[in-house]
Design a protein around this motif. Structure first.
Motif, short mmCIF file in Angstrom:
data_model
loop_
_atom_site.label_atom_id
_atom_site.label_comp_id
_atom_site.label_asym_id
_atom_site.label_seq_id
_atom_site.Cartn_x
_atom_site.Cartn_y
_atom_site.Cartn_z
N ILE A 84 47.87 33.13 47.92
CA ILE A 84 47.90 34.40 47.20
C ILE A 84 46.75 34.45 46.19
CG2 ILE A 84 49.24 35.80 45.57
CD1 ILE A 84 51.76 34.77 47.16
N ARG A 85 46.49 33.34 45.52
CA ARG A 85 45.37 33.27 44.57
C ARG A 85 44.06 33.58 45.28
NH1 ARG A 85 41.34 30.38 43.40
NH2 ARG A 85 41.78 28.76 44.88
N THR A 86 43.91 33.02 46.49
CA THR A 86 42.70 33.25 47.27
C THR A 86 42.59 34.72 47.70
OG1 THR A 86 42.77 30.97 48.05
CG2 THR A 86 41.42 32.50 49.32
N LEU A 87 43.69 35.28 48.15
CA LEU A 87 43.70 36.70 48.56
C LEU A 87 43.29 37.61 47.41
CD1 LEU A 87 44.51 38.96 50.61
CD2 LEU A 87 46.81 38.84 49.62
N LEU A 88 43.79 37.31 46.22
CA LEU A 88 43.51 38.13 45.05
C LEU A 88 42.17 37.78 44.39
CD1 LEU A 88 47.05 37.87 43.44
CD2 LEU A 88 46.08 39.92 44.51
N ASP A 89 41.55 36.69 44.84
CA ASP A 89 40.34 36.17 44.21
C ASP A 89 40.60 35.92 42.72
OD1 ASP A 89 37.76 35.20 44.19
OD2 ASP A 89 36.87 37.16 43.75
N ALA A 158 52.53 41.86 52.64
CA ALA A 158 53.04 42.82 51.65
C ALA A 158 52.06 42.97 50.49
CB ALA A 158 54.41 42.38 51.14
N ILE A 159 51.52 41.87 50.01
CA ILE A 159 50.56 41.94 48.89
C ILE A 159 49.30 42.66 49.34
CG2 ILE A 159 49.08 40.57 47.37
CD1 ILE A 159 51.40 38.53 47.19
N SER A 160 48.83 42.39 50.54
CA SER A 160 47.64 43.09 51.06
C SER A 160 47.87 44.60 51.12
CB SER A 160 47.27 42.57 52.45
OG SER A 160 46.82 41.25 52.38
N ALA A 161 49.05 45.00 51.60
CA ALA A 161 49.38 46.43 51.68
C ALA A 161 49.45 47.04 50.28
CB ALA A 161 50.70 46.62 52.41
N TRP A 162 50.03 46.31 49.34
CA TRP A 162 50.12 46.77 47.95
C TRP A 162 48.72 46.94 47.36
CZ3 TRP A 162 48.80 43.78 43.54
CH2 TRP A 162 49.11 44.37 42.31
N MET A 163 47.85 45.96 47.61
CA MET A 163 46.47 46.03 47.10
C MET A 163 45.77 47.28 47.64
SD MET A 163 45.46 41.99 47.50
CE MET A 163 43.76 42.12 46.94
N GLN A 164 45.95 47.55 48.92
CA GLN A 164 45.33 48.73 49.53
C GLN A 164 45.88 50.00 48.90
OE1 GLN A 164 45.98 48.26 53.74
NE2 GLN A 164 44.43 46.65 53.93
N GLN A 165 47.18 50.02 48.65
CA GLN A 165 47.80 51.20 48.06
C GLN A 165 47.30 51.43 46.63
OE1 GLN A 165 50.23 51.70 45.52
NE2 GLN A 165 50.85 53.76 46.06
#
Length: 174
Positions: A84-89, A158-165
């Protein structure tokens, strides 16, 4: 020379090398095609040694290694936080600081509620400069991440979808 195994650090493949006299780290850029003799030669040169102590490939006897390194399994919660840390940078230093505040060295030493709080903290920090309305990021996080994961959606998805939203709301695409 000091060779320090450092599994789990962001840019460390196997170990870090340190000059034993000065205790300073020896930097070396990764090159997947590099040969070990050249790497060792470069490191010894930086330490003031010579390459004459390194046998050439032809001189090196082919014998099985006497030491074996058994990789330790990565705890699922540590891997979860890392992914998750990597996804969020999200900066690794901030995660380490947060863990130190909790008096632990790694996420797997926390209870699940604390890990969830760390993940929420990382996500909301990511969204901080992406939302005009601070409450929107938190309420949409609850709905699009927490509730989605409870209903069986993969957390990273779910986090990726939230980030896009969140990004879509800022650009007015929603």
């Amino acid at each position: 020379m000091i060779i320090a195994a450092t599994a789990g650090e962001q840019n460390t493949v196997f170990c870090n090398l340190y000059n034993a006299a000065t205790k300073t780290r020896i930097e070396r850029e990764w090159n997947k095609n590099a040969d070990w003799a050249t790497i060792i030669h470069d490191i010894q040169s930086r330490l003031g040694g010579t390459s004459s102590t390194i046998p050439s490939v032809a001189e090196t006897p082919v014998t099985p290694a006497k030491l074996s390194v058994v990789p330790q399994p990565v705890h699922l919660q540590d891997l979860r936080v890392k992914n998750i840390r990597t996804l969020l940078d999200y900066p690794l230093d901030l995660v380490k600081e947060w863990l130190q505040f909790q008096d632990v060295e790694r996420p797997s030493l926390l209870d699940i509620h604390q890990i969830n709080e760390l993940i929420k903290t990382m996500c909301l920090a990511w969204a901080a400069n992406k939302c005009e309305y601070p409450n929107h990021a938190e309420s949409s996080y609850q709905k699009l991440v927490v509730d989605a994961v409870v209903s069986g959606v993969d957390e990273l998805t779910a986090i990726s979808a939230w980030m896009q939203q969140v990004q879509a709301v800022k650009t007015g695409a929603v």
